[in-house]
Design a protein around this motif. Structure first.
Motif, PDB file in Angstrom:
ATOM      1  N   SER A 221       0.820  -1.205   0.000  1.00  0.00           N
ATOM      2  CA  SER A 221       0.000   0.000   0.000  1.00  0.00           C
ATOM      3  C   SER A 221       0.858   1.261   0.000  1.00  0.00           C
ATOM      4  O   SER A 221       0.401   2.320  -0.450  1.00  0.00           O
ATOM      5  N   VAL A 222       2.094   1.156   0.489  1.00  0.00           N
ATOM      6  CA  VAL A 222       3.022   2.285   0.385  1.00  0.00           C
ATOM      7  C   VAL A 222       3.399   2.476  -1.080  1.00  0.00           C
ATOM      8  O   VAL A 222       3.446   3.602  -1.593  1.00  0.00           O
ATOM      9  N   VAL A 223       3.680   1.375  -1.770  1.00  0.00           N
ATOM     10  CA  VAL A 223       3.958   1.421  -3.204  1.00  0.00           C
ATOM     11  C   VAL A 223       2.795   2.089  -3.936  1.00  0.00           C
ATOM     12  O   VAL A 223       2.984   3.007  -4.753  1.00  0.00           O
ATOM     13  N   CYS A 224       1.585   1.663  -3.641  1.00  0.00           N
ATOM     14  CA  CYS A 224       0.407   2.193  -4.332  1.00  0.00           C
ATOM     15  C   CYS A 224       0.164   3.663  -4.002  1.00  0.00           C
ATOM     16  O   CYS A 224      -0.285   4.436  -4.861  1.00  0.00           O
ATOM     17  N   GLY A 225       0.438   4.043  -2.769  1.00  0.00           N
ATOM     18  CA  GLY A 225       0.282   5.443  -2.400  1.00  0.00           C
ATOM     19  C   GLY A 225       1.213   6.345  -3.191  1.00  0.00           C
ATOM     20  O   GLY A 225       0.811   7.414  -3.675  1.00  0.00           O
ATOM     21  N   LEU A 236      -8.509   1.916  -6.033  1.00  0.00           N
ATOM     22  CA  LEU A 236      -7.270   1.707  -5.296  1.00  0.00           C
ATOM     23  C   LEU A 236      -7.676   1.228  -3.910  1.00  0.00           C
ATOM     24  O   LEU A 236      -8.315   1.967  -3.151  1.00  0.00           O
ATOM     25  N   VAL A 237      -7.353  -0.021  -3.609  1.00  0.00           N
ATOM     26  CA  VAL A 237      -7.830  -0.660  -2.384  1.00  0.00           C
ATOM     27  C   VAL A 237      -6.623  -1.054  -1.535  1.00  0.00           C
ATOM     28  O   VAL A 237      -5.756  -1.801  -1.990  1.00  0.00           O
ATOM     29  N   VAL A 238      -6.560  -0.552  -0.295  1.00  0.00           N
ATOM     30  CA  VAL A 238      -5.447  -0.919   0.583  1.00  0.00           C
ATOM     31  C   VAL A 238      -5.974  -1.744   1.746  1.00  0.00           C
ATOM     32  O   VAL A 238      -7.066  -1.507   2.263  1.00  0.00           O
ATOM     33  N   LEU A 239      -5.199  -2.732   2.150  1.00  0.00           N
ATOM     34  CA  LEU A 239      -5.608  -3.615   3.234  1.00  0.00           C
ATOM     35  C   LEU A 239      -4.405  -3.933   4.105  1.00  0.00           C
ATOM     36  O   LEU A 239      -3.309  -4.160   3.612  1.00  0.00           O
ATOM     37  N   GLY A 240      -4.632  -3.875   5.421  1.00  0.00           N
ATOM     38  CA  GLY A 240      -3.519  -4.067   6.346  1.00  0.00           C
ATOM     39  C   GLY A 240      -2.422  -3.051   6.107  1.00  0.00           C
ATOM     40  O   GLY A 240      -1.240  -3.367   6.145  1.00  0.00           O
ATOM     41  N   SER A 241      -2.810  -1.810   5.888  1.00  0.00           N
ATOM     42  CA  SER A 241      -1.864  -0.778   5.448  1.00  0.00           C
ATOM     43  C   SER A 241      -1.188  -0.064   6.614  1.00  0.00           C
ATOM     44  O   SER A 241      -1.844   0.322   7.579  1.00  0.00           O
ATOM     45  N   PRO A 242       0.141   0.176   6.509  1.00  0.00           N
ATOM     46  CA  PRO A 242       0.840   0.993   7.489  1.00  0.00           C
ATOM     47  C   PRO A 242       0.772   2.479   7.163  1.00  0.00           C
ATOM     48  O   PRO A 242       1.375   3.303   7.868  1.00  0.00           O
ATOM     49  N   GLY A 243       0.069   2.829   6.085  1.00  0.00           N
ATOM     50  CA  GLY A 243      -0.001   4.205   5.619  1.00  0.00           C
ATOM     51  C   GLY A 243       0.378   4.273   4.154  1.00  0.00           C
ATOM     52  O   GLY A 243       1.029   3.373   3.618  1.00  0.00           O
ATOM     53  N   MET A 244      -0.014   5.357   3.504  1.00  0.00           N
ATOM     54  CA  MET A 244       0.220   5.502   2.073  1.00  0.00           C
ATOM     55  C   MET A 244       1.115   6.686   1.735  1.00  0.00           C
ATOM     56  O   MET A 244       1.185   7.120   0.598  1.00  0.00           O
ATOM     57  N   ARG A 245       1.784   7.245   2.752  1.00  0.00           N
ATOM     58  CA  ARG A 245       2.627   8.417   2.549  1.00  0.00           C
ATOM     59  C   ARG A 245       1.806   9.594   2.021  1.00  0.00           C
ATOM     60  O   ARG A 245       2.247  10.351   1.161  1.00  0.00           O
ATOM     61  N   ALA A 246       0.599   9.705   2.536  1.00  0.00           N
ATOM     62  CA  ALA A 246      -0.293  10.808   2.205  1.00  0.00           C
ATOM     63  C   ALA A 246      -1.136  11.114   3.429  1.00  0.00           C
ATOM     64  O   ALA A 246      -1.506  10.204   4.179  1.00  0.00           O
ATOM     65  N   PHE A 273       1.092   5.295  13.322  1.00  0.00           N
ATOM     66  CA  PHE A 273       0.812   5.868  12.008  1.00  0.00           C
ATOM     67  C   PHE A 273       1.347   7.294  11.948  1.00  0.00           C
ATOM     68  O   PHE A 273       0.613   8.277  12.065  1.00  0.00           O
ATOM     69  N   VAL A 274       2.672   7.381  11.779  1.00  0.00           N
ATOM     70  CA  VAL A 274       3.369   8.661  11.698  1.00  0.00           C
ATOM     71  C   VAL A 274       4.358   8.595  10.545  1.00  0.00           C
ATOM     72  O   VAL A 274       4.667   7.526  10.022  1.00  0.00           O
ATOM     73  N   GLU A 275       4.850   9.747  10.150  1.00  0.00           N
ATOM     74  CA  GLU A 275       5.967   9.824   9.220  1.00  0.00           C
ATOM     75  C   GLU A 275       6.875  10.936   9.714  1.00  0.00           C
ATOM     76  O   GLU A 275       6.513  12.107   9.692  1.00  0.00           O
ATOM     77  N   VAL A 276       8.054  10.557  10.214  1.00  0.00           N
ATOM     78  CA  VAL A 276       8.998  11.505  10.781  1.00  0.00           C
ATOM     79  C   VAL A 276      10.381  11.193  10.235  1.00  0.00           C
ATOM     80  O   VAL A 276      10.864  10.065  10.344  1.00  0.00           O
ATOM     81  N   ALA A 277      11.017  12.178   9.622  1.00  0.00           N
ATOM     82  CA  ALA A 277      12.377  12.030   9.106  1.00  0.00           C
ATOM     83  C   ALA A 277      12.511  10.800   8.207  1.00  0.00           C
ATOM     84  O   ALA A 277      13.509  10.092   8.238  1.00  0.00           O
TER      85      ALA A 277
END
Length: 326
Positions: A221-225, A236-246, A273-277
């Motif tokens: 799902s990161v790839v797809c994001g 676009l369907v994500v499952l068990g996702s850690p996030g999509m960088r959005a 579910f964060v994005e830091v550095a």
């Protein structure tokens, strides 16, 4: 100061916990396989058009300009190139990959095969050329040419759930993380995979295949994001996702309908579910503020159970693929 400390802790957790299909095992660093197909130097030396300078549409036009006999000659002489050219005729790619992969995938429709690194492969279930509806499944960690079983079972399950009326593509066309480590917590492999996935869907359009619904599991799902803005897809369907960088669905920049599923027993829910550095992948796609259409996955079990036969999630995936889900 307290909020800053919490953010640092969350980032540290993301480095060791984020999305993979191997559970809590540590991961090892991977180098993405990119660039032109194996055998391209010999192809160029023969005076043939450079694969890296052609779009998928130009590739399709080039092959249309050739006689069937000449197409077969190229597939026989340069199977590792023809078998991996998005935009080349589907049947020709199957034949080329049957030659280059040998007995490894005997009897299967192999749309791409790259032996470099851990190996990449794309398998097709059903009649991709004629199906009115197409699904593409993008896997997470630990899937490669030597470990396609989990991905193939998902494709089989989705094909069966549609009564065989669709075509399903098992797309192991990028270098996935191994286990859970920094590769799974960062976007480097996903960025390389996103470029390959985008070109793959462009290739489907170029040969007249139906616009797909793309199902993205875990790190997939990161790839797809990252691919979303250029992805030729209706869903676009994500499952068990850690996030999509959005931060939200609108930020993906796609006209596709965005769906998300997470079952209550999935360990991915323990990921911060964060994005830091550069660590972590951002907002939970099933969170209300993300704005995706949330799929009921209450009877799926664990991180890998979304395609289990009889589950609500699989029935919904089938309805999405066939264009009847709302």
């Amino acid at each position: 100061m307290r909020r800053f400390t919490r953010t640092l802790v969350a980032a540290a957790l993301a480095a060791t916990v984020v999305a993979g299909t191997a559970g809590w095992a540590s991961g090892s660093s991977q180098q993405p396989v990119t660039g032109a197909p194996v055998g391209t130097d010999a192809w160029r030396a023969a005076g043939l058009p450079d694969p890296e300078r052609m779009t998928s549409g130009q590739t399709a036009a080039y092959f249309r300009s050739l006689s069937p006999q000449r197409q077969r000659e190229l597939a026989a002489a340069h199977p590792t190139v023809v078998g991996n050219l998005d935009g080349a005729p589907l049947a020709l790619r199957y034949a080329a990959n049957a030659r280059s992969a040998g007995a490894r995938f005997a009897g299967q429709q192999v749309l791409a095969y790259d032996p470099r690194g851990r190996g990449q492969a794309v398998l097709v279930f059903g009649d991709l050329a004629r199906a009115a509806h197409v699904a593409v499944i993008v896997p997470g960690s630990d899937i490669d040419a030597g470990n396609l079983g989990p991905l193939s079972r998902k494709a089989d399950a989705l094909l069966a759930a549609t009564g065989g009326r669709t075509a399903v593509v098992a797309w192991a066309g990028y270098t996935t993380p191994v286990g859970v480590g920094l590769d799974a917590a960062t976007g480097d492999l996903a960025e390389a995979g996103a470029a390959r996935l985008t070109r793959f869907t462009e290739g489907l359009t170029a040969v007249g295949a139906a616009e797909p619904s793309v199902f993205c599991h875990s790190y997939g799902s990161v790839v797809c994001g990252l691919a979303a803005r250029g992805l030729k897809a209706k869903d676009l369907v994500v499952l068990g996702s850690p996030g999509m960088r959005a931060d939200n669905a609108a930020a993906l920049g796609t006209s596709a309908r965005v769906w998300a599923a997470k079952d209550p027993t999935d360990w991915i829910d323990r990921v911060p579910f964060v994005e830091v550095a550069g660590l972590g992948h951002g907002t939970d796609p099933t969170a209300p503020e993300f704005g995706a259409r949330v799929i009921d996955a209450g009877d799926a079990l664990g991180h890998d159970g979304y395609f289990a036969p009889g589950t609500t999630s699989l029935r919904t995936f089938a309805a999405i693929t066939e264009g009847v889900a709302r």
